[in-house]
Motif scaffolding. Sequence first.
Motif, PDB file in Angstrom:
ATOM      1  N   LYS A 110     -57.350  -8.508  47.671  1.00 13.52           N
ATOM      2  CA  LYS A 110     -55.944  -8.911  47.586  1.00 13.52           C
ATOM      3  C   LYS A 110     -54.996  -7.734  47.390  1.00 13.52           C
ATOM      4  O   LYS A 110     -53.811  -7.933  47.128  1.00 13.52           O
ATOM      5  N   VAL A 111     -55.494  -6.512  47.531  1.00 11.78           N
ATOM      6  CA  VAL A 111     -54.656  -5.341  47.264  1.00 11.78           C
ATOM      7  C   VAL A 111     -53.525  -5.219  48.275  1.00 11.78           C
ATOM      8  O   VAL A 111     -52.375  -4.948  47.920  1.00 11.78           O
ATOM      9  N   ARG A 112     -53.819  -5.403  49.570  1.00 11.03           N
ATOM     10  CA  ARG A 112     -52.794  -5.224  50.604  1.00 11.03           C
ATOM     11  C   ARG A 112     -51.622  -6.178  50.389  1.00 11.03           C
ATOM     12  O   ARG A 112     -50.457  -5.771  50.467  1.00 11.03           O
ATOM     13  N   PRO A 119     -57.803  -6.737  33.838  1.00 14.81           N
ATOM     14  CA  PRO A 119     -58.158  -7.935  34.614  1.00 14.81           C
ATOM     15  C   PRO A 119     -57.431  -8.017  35.949  1.00 14.81           C
ATOM     16  O   PRO A 119     -57.992  -8.514  36.937  1.00 14.81           O
ATOM     17  N   LEU A 120     -56.194  -7.528  36.016  1.00 19.10           N
ATOM     18  CA  LEU A 120     -55.449  -7.544  37.274  1.00 19.10           C
ATOM     19  C   LEU A 120     -56.118  -6.644  38.305  1.00 19.10           C
ATOM     20  O   LEU A 120     -56.212  -6.998  39.485  1.00 19.10           O
ATOM     21  N   ARG A 121     -56.596  -5.473  37.883  1.00 18.76           N
ATOM     22  CA  ARG A 121     -57.287  -4.576  38.806  1.00 18.76           C
ATOM     23  C   ARG A 121     -58.506  -5.262  39.411  1.00 18.76           C
ATOM     24  O   ARG A 121     -58.740  -5.189  40.619  1.00 18.76           O
ATOM     25  N   LYS A 129     -58.959   0.913  50.128  1.00 18.74           N
ATOM     26  CA  LYS A 129     -59.538   0.130  49.038  1.00 18.74           C
ATOM     27  C   LYS A 129     -58.782   0.389  47.741  1.00 18.74           C
ATOM     28  O   LYS A 129     -58.196   1.455  47.551  1.00 18.74           O
ATOM     29  N   GLY A 130     -58.789  -0.604  46.847  1.00 20.21           N
ATOM     30  CA  GLY A 130     -58.025  -0.530  45.620  1.00 20.21           C
ATOM     31  C   GLY A 130     -58.226   0.744  44.821  1.00 20.21           C
ATOM     32  O   GLY A 130     -57.250   1.420  44.457  1.00 20.21           O
ATOM     33  N   PRO A 131     -59.467   1.138  44.507  1.00 21.80           N
ATOM     34  CA  PRO A 131     -59.664   2.364  43.724  1.00 21.80           C
ATOM     35  C   PRO A 131     -59.106   3.616  44.393  1.00 21.80           C
ATOM     36  O   PRO A 131     -58.538   4.485  43.724  1.00 21.80           O
ATOM     37  N   GLN A 132     -59.248   3.718  45.741  1.00 24.98           N
ATOM     38  CA  GLN A 132     -58.712   4.886  46.436  1.00 24.98           C
ATOM     39  C   GLN A 132     -57.182   4.897  46.394  1.00 24.98           C
ATOM     40  O   GLN A 132     -56.568   5.948  46.195  1.00 24.98           O
ATOM     41  N   ILE A 133     -56.563   3.730  46.561  1.00 21.98           N
ATOM     42  CA  ILE A 133     -55.098   3.639  46.478  1.00 21.98           C
ATOM     43  C   ILE A 133     -54.623   4.097  45.104  1.00 21.98           C
ATOM     44  O   ILE A 133     -53.753   4.957  44.982  1.00 21.98           O
ATOM     45  N   ARG A 134     -55.208   3.512  44.069  1.00 15.24           N
ATOM     46  CA  ARG A 134     -54.752   3.816  42.713  1.00 15.24           C
ATOM     47  C   ARG A 134     -54.986   5.279  42.358  1.00 15.24           C
ATOM     48  O   ARG A 134     -54.105   5.936  41.786  1.00 15.24           O
ATOM     49  N   ALA A 135     -56.162   5.817  42.701  1.00 16.73           N
ATOM     50  CA  ALA A 135     -56.474   7.198  42.339  1.00 16.73           C
ATOM     51  C   ALA A 135     -55.586   8.187  43.089  1.00 16.73           C
ATOM     52  O   ALA A 135     -55.060   9.138  42.491  1.00 16.73           O
ATOM     53  N   THR A 136     -55.416   7.966  44.390  1.00 23.28           N
ATOM     54  CA  THR A 136     -54.610   8.896  45.183  1.00 23.28           C
ATOM     55  C   THR A 136     -53.148   8.850  44.762  1.00 23.28           C
ATOM     56  O   THR A 136     -52.503   9.897  44.588  1.00 23.28           O
ATOM     57  N   LEU A 137     -52.609   7.650  44.582  1.00 27.70           N
ATOM     58  CA  LEU A 137     -51.222   7.545  44.147  1.00 27.70           C
ATOM     59  C   LEU A 137     -51.049   8.097  42.739  1.00 27.70           C
ATOM     60  O   LEU A 137     -50.018   8.687  42.421  1.00 27.70           O
TER      61      LEU A 137
END
Length: 241
Positions: free
Chosen positions: A218-220, A209-211, A156-164
């Motif tokens: 649409k993250v993938r 807004p992009l987030r 999921k988007g938040p997990q991707i962004r936080a982990t990276l």
Amino acid sequence: MNDLPLVLIVSGLAVFIGAIVQGGVGFGMGLIAAPVVTLLDPGVMPGAIQVVNFTLPLFTLASEWRKVDWRGLGFALLGRLPGSFIGAYVVVFVSVQTLGVFVGVMVLIAVGLTARAISIPRNGATLTAAGFISGITGTATGIGGPPMGLVYQNAKGPQIRATLAMFFVLSAGQSLIILALVDRLPARSLGVGAALLAPMIAGFVVSGPLRRYLDGGKVRAAILIVAAVSALVLIGQSLMS
């Protein structure tokens, strides 16, 4: 280019756009900014972008740190450390151009395979390998996000962004230390990097807004697009150097 004000203006615009992309997807700063800064003032690279790479994720972590995948992060960092030393070796002794073409082609192949629904499993082996490759390319060229992004593309988007973000904070700090140890971190690099923080902050603010748009499923697709463009930029930058 010796015109420092022009270097900072053009590089600042690239960092602003890169911060918008990374603020939404989780990576992408190196994709936009590293080739521009390298073209304008190669003497400050990769240190200047590593200063930005270290600072930008802190803003993501300020709001999404609870979503960090700590287990996955541990495996990625396990691979990142030796990769960073190899990246530093490349900067000093080996052709960065050859490395850029090789890694770019590998990323394109991975994007092509995963776009055809061949999923990359997210486990200790793939995360360690992604961290290793990211360590090499991130330290040598400033573009280290695609390998990690591909492994996390189904999260999921938040997990991707936080982990990276946590990965980039620790890995960029690691790269800065290693570059200093091998005498590839001049004071000018740090000065240019510090000057680029203002447009970086502005870009992150604009990325809100992009987030929200990407988190709607649409993250993938965004990750695959950014990874593919990153690979093409890395290949192009390497061939033109």
